[in-house]
Design a protein around this motif. Structure first.
Motif, PDB file in Angstrom:
ATOM      1  N   ARG A  39       5.142  26.563  27.213  1.00 54.96           N
ATOM      2  CA  ARG A  39       5.117  25.027  26.777  1.00 54.96           C
ATOM      3  C   ARG A  39       5.519  24.237  25.323  1.00 54.96           C
ATOM      4  NH1 ARG A  39       1.192  29.636  25.245  1.00 54.96           N
ATOM      5  NH2 ARG A  39       1.516  28.397  23.055  1.00 54.96           N
ATOM      6  N   GLY A  40       6.460  25.046  25.309  1.00 56.31           N
ATOM      7  CA  GLY A  40       6.935  24.315  24.405  1.00 56.31           C
ATOM      8  C   GLY A  40       7.270  23.976  22.815  1.00 56.31           C
ATOM      9  N   GLY A  41       6.160  25.458  22.323  1.00 58.61           N
ATOM     10  CA  GLY A  41       6.151  25.758  20.802  1.00 58.61           C
ATOM     11  C   GLY A  41       6.746  26.079  20.394  1.00 58.61           C
ATOM     12  N   ALA A  42       7.677  27.103  20.973  1.00 60.16           N
ATOM     13  CA  ALA A  42       9.250  27.433  20.210  1.00 60.16           C
ATOM     14  C   ALA A  42      10.577  27.410  21.187  1.00 60.16           C
ATOM     15  CB  ALA A  42       8.992  28.319  19.160  1.00 60.16           C
ATOM     16  N   MET A  43      11.385  27.208  20.719  1.00 64.11           N
ATOM     17  CA  MET A  43      12.709  27.326  20.746  1.00 64.11           C
ATOM     18  C   MET A  43      13.497  28.540  21.127  1.00 64.11           C
ATOM     19  SD  MET A  43      14.325  25.290  23.382  1.00 64.11           S
ATOM     20  CE  MET A  43      15.999  25.075  23.923  1.00 64.11           C
ATOM     21  N   PRO A  44      13.758  29.223  22.046  1.00 66.92           N
ATOM     22  CA  PRO A  44      13.712  30.570  21.483  1.00 66.92           C
ATOM     23  C   PRO A  44      15.505  30.464  20.858  1.00 66.92           C
ATOM     24  CG  PRO A  44      14.770  30.432  24.045  1.00 66.92           C
ATOM     25  CD  PRO A  44      13.664  29.222  23.685  1.00 66.92           C
ATOM     26  N   GLY A  45      16.691  31.059  20.303  1.00 64.46           N
ATOM     27  CA  GLY A  45      18.108  31.175  19.900  1.00 64.46           C
ATOM     28  C   GLY A  45      18.828  31.885  21.283  1.00 64.46           C
ATOM     29  N   ILE A  46      20.145  31.398  21.095  1.00 54.77           N
ATOM     30  CA  ILE A  46      20.714  31.763  22.402  1.00 54.77           C
ATOM     31  C   ILE A  46      20.798  33.021  22.763  1.00 54.77           C
ATOM     32  CG2 ILE A  46      22.749  32.254  21.060  1.00 54.77           C
ATOM     33  CD1 ILE A  46      22.953  30.803  23.850  1.00 54.77           C
ATOM     34  N   GLU A  47      20.577  33.898  21.922  1.00 51.90           N
ATOM     35  CA  GLU A  47      20.441  35.765  22.698  1.00 51.90           C
ATOM     36  C   GLU A  47      19.177  35.845  23.454  1.00 51.90           C
ATOM     37  OE1 GLU A  47      22.746  37.795  23.019  1.00 51.90           O
ATOM     38  OE2 GLU A  47      24.625  36.559  21.540  1.00 51.90           O
ATOM     39  N   ALA A  48      18.453  35.665  22.918  1.00 52.97           N
ATOM     40  CA  ALA A  48      16.793  35.273  23.907  1.00 52.97           C
ATOM     41  C   ALA A  48      17.032  34.289  24.971  1.00 52.97           C
ATOM     42  CB  ALA A  48      15.658  35.363  22.997  1.00 52.97           C
ATOM     43  N   ILE A  49      18.428  33.107  24.945  1.00 48.62           N
ATOM     44  CA  ILE A  49      17.882  32.559  26.667  1.00 48.62           C
ATOM     45  C   ILE A  49      18.774  32.921  27.232  1.00 48.62           C
ATOM     46  CG2 ILE A  49      19.122  30.049  27.226  1.00 48.62           C
ATOM     47  CD1 ILE A  49      18.682  28.849  24.203  1.00 48.62           C
ATOM     48  N   ARG A  50      19.784  34.045  27.153  1.00 47.40           N
ATOM     49  CA  ARG A  50      20.536  34.516  27.619  1.00 47.40           C
ATOM     50  C   ARG A  50      20.038  35.314  28.328  1.00 47.40           C
ATOM     51  NH1 ARG A  50      25.415  35.036  23.487  1.00 47.40           N
ATOM     52  NH2 ARG A  50      26.524  32.905  24.216  1.00 47.40           N
ATOM     53  N   LYS A  51      19.070  36.199  27.639  1.00 48.81           N
ATOM     54  CA  LYS A  51      18.289  37.681  28.056  1.00 48.81           C
ATOM     55  C   LYS A  51      17.190  36.416  29.374  1.00 48.81           C
ATOM     56  CE  LYS A  51      18.414  40.747  24.703  1.00 48.81           C
ATOM     57  NZ  LYS A  51      17.071  41.354  24.104  1.00 48.81           N
ATOM     58  N   PHE A  52      16.872  35.248  28.888  1.00 50.46           N
ATOM     59  CA  PHE A  52      16.363  34.832  30.402  1.00 50.46           C
ATOM     60  C   PHE A  52      16.227  35.045  31.087  1.00 50.46           C
ATOM     61  CE2 PHE A  52      13.196  33.530  26.685  1.00 50.46           C
ATOM     62  CZ  PHE A  52      11.188  33.989  26.941  1.00 50.46           C
ATOM     63  N   ALA A  53      17.640  34.417  31.163  1.00 50.82           N
ATOM     64  CA  ALA A  53      18.743  33.486  32.120  1.00 50.82           C
ATOM     65  C   ALA A  53      19.677  34.982  33.233  1.00 50.82           C
ATOM     66  CB  ALA A  53      19.927  32.814  31.494  1.00 50.82           C
ATOM     67  N   GLU A  54      19.117  36.374  33.248  1.00 50.13           N
ATOM     68  CA  GLU A  54      19.403  37.410  32.475  1.00 50.13           C
ATOM     69  C   GLU A  54      18.564  38.169  33.487  1.00 50.13           C
ATOM     70  OE1 GLU A  54      21.063  41.202  31.328  1.00 50.13           O
ATOM     71  OE2 GLU A  54      22.716  39.945  30.316  1.00 50.13           O
ATOM     72  N   ALA A  55      17.356  37.346  33.406  1.00 51.00           N
ATOM     73  CA  ALA A  55      16.102  38.139  33.906  1.00 51.00           C
ATOM     74  C   ALA A  55      15.669  37.426  35.325  1.00 51.00           C
ATOM     75  CB  ALA A  55      15.002  38.303  32.704  1.00 51.00           C
TER      76      ALA A  55
END
Length: 101
Positions: A39-55
């Motif tokens: 929804r764009g309510g928050a922006m994750p940090g780089i580590e969370a972005i990496r985890k999303f990308a991996e998943a």
């Protein structure tokens, strides 16, 4: 806030055939976190972005920028071979005996 991440996160999740709850399970978090980011309510940090990308089997750069997606045929978490379904868009993990549904 930049909408690219929100839109790409949801598009990749849907293309992978995952619900918010299923993606959250892969990440070890709650579906409300996935919903918040979509929804764009928050922006994750780089580590969370990496985890999303991996998943999701895409590059972190694709989720935050205008890079083309990277498709994978092996699960980044466990190395299991992913089998394409008809249409070649969605992948299924092989069933593991004794695993919970």
């Amino acid at each position: 806030m930049d909408r690219i991440f929100c839109e790409r996160l949801k598009a990749c999740r849907v293309a992978a055939g995952l619900s918010q709850k299923e993606l959250a399970y892969r990440l070890g978090t709650d579906f409300q976190v996935v919903s918040l980011y979509e929804r764009g309510g928050a922006m994750p940090g780089i580590e969370a972005i990496r985890k999303f990308a991996e998943a999701l089997g895409v590059s972190a750069g694709y989720l935050i920028d205008r890079m083309p997606p990277r498709r994978v045929d092996v699960c980044p978490c466990c190395g299991a071979k992913l089998e394409p379904q008809k249409g070649g868009v969605r992948y299924e993990l092989p069933r593991v005996s004794g695993a919970e549904n």
